[in-house]
Design an enzyme around this catalytic site. Structure first.
Site, PDB file in Angstrom:
ATOM      1  N   ILE A  65      -0.599   0.547   4.578  1.00  0.00           N
ATOM      2  CA  ILE A  65      -0.546  -0.961   4.707  1.00  0.00           C
ATOM      3  C   ILE A  65       0.821  -1.363   4.214  1.00  0.00           C
ATOM      4  CG2 ILE A  65      -1.594  -3.287   4.811  1.00  0.00           C
ATOM      5  CD1 ILE A  65      -4.056  -1.891   4.468  1.00  0.00           C
ATOM      6  N   PRO A  66       1.865  -0.792   4.353  1.00  0.00           N
ATOM      7  CA  PRO A  66       3.273  -1.362   3.663  1.00  0.00           C
ATOM      8  C   PRO A  66       3.459  -2.731   3.993  1.00  0.00           C
ATOM      9  CG  PRO A  66       3.793  -0.001   5.806  1.00  0.00           C
ATOM     10  CD  PRO A  66       2.466  -0.146   5.729  1.00  0.00           C
ATOM     11  N   HIS A  67       4.058  -3.349   2.723  1.00  0.00           N
ATOM     12  CA  HIS A  67       3.846  -4.831   2.668  1.00  0.00           C
ATOM     13  C   HIS A  67       5.184  -5.081   1.846  1.00  0.00           C
ATOM     14  CE1 HIS A  67       0.978  -3.551  -0.192  1.00  0.00           C
ATOM     15  NE2 HIS A  67       1.545  -4.453  -1.082  1.00  0.00           N
ATOM     16  N   GLY A  68       5.370  -6.518   2.234  1.00  0.00           N
ATOM     17  CA  GLY A  68       6.478  -6.917   1.140  1.00  0.00           C
ATOM     18  C   GLY A  68       6.635  -8.558   1.535  1.00  0.00           C
ATOM     19  N   LEU A 103       2.841  -5.463   7.076  1.00  0.00           N
ATOM     20  CA  LEU A 103       2.625  -6.826   6.555  1.00  0.00           C
ATOM     21  C   LEU A 103       3.689  -7.451   5.849  1.00  0.00           C
ATOM     22  CD1 LEU A 103       0.687  -9.501   6.413  1.00  0.00           C
ATOM     23  CD2 LEU A 103      -0.272  -8.212   4.125  1.00  0.00           C
TER      24      LEU A 103
END
Length: 153
Positions: A65-68, A103
């Site tokens: 779930i890569p996010h930033g 996300l």
């Protein structure tokens, strides 16, 4: 908040072409840009890569779930990609990742960002959901599965 309410069908990639972590982030970013073309691709990738330096967002069990957070964004944006062959995402369990939710949140909305992350993680804890998403053949089928399973969680 339901995943199907923040994930547009056009931002789903039924089969990623990526072979590396960076390529996954690029493909998922491009899927987000189809929905939010005003975002700066270079800046978004930079934010995601910086986040990965802190620790992999590959949480194990084939999930990442890569996010930033990024400025110039008015609402949460999400994309989804699936890799049947799996991609080394430096996951906690050392296994390849197959299901990816990207996300991106506005810079100033930590609460919404965290709730969405928790929702996606809870959603993907289900072995049934992971199996169904892994077997889906098309963007449409993936979107329908997410809508159906979203109601359960």
């Amino acid at each position: 908040m339901k995943i199907s309410e923040i994930l547009p069908k056009e931002a789903i990639i039924a089969e990623l072409e990526a072979k590396t972590k960076r390529e996954v982030l690029e493909e998922l970013t491009d899927a987000v840009l189809r929905h939010k073309p005003q975002l700066d691709r270079h800046r978004l990738l930079e934010v995601l890569l910086e986040r990965e330096k802190l620790g992999s967002t590959g949480i194990g069990e084939g999930i990442a779930i890569p996010h930033g957070k990024i400025d110039n964004l008015d609402q949460l944006v999400v994309s989804f990609g699936r890799s049947t062959r799996g991609i080394d995402f430096e996951s906690m369990d050392g296994k390849p990742a197959h299901l990816f939710f990207l996300l991106v949140a506005p810079e100033n909305c930590a609460g919404t960002h965290l709730r969405a992350l928790a929702r996606i993680a809870r959603f993907l804890k289900s072995a049934t959901v992971r199996r169904r998403l892994g077997l889906a053949a098309t963007q449409e089928e993936i979107f329908n599965i997410i809508q159906q399973e979203d109601d359960v969680f």
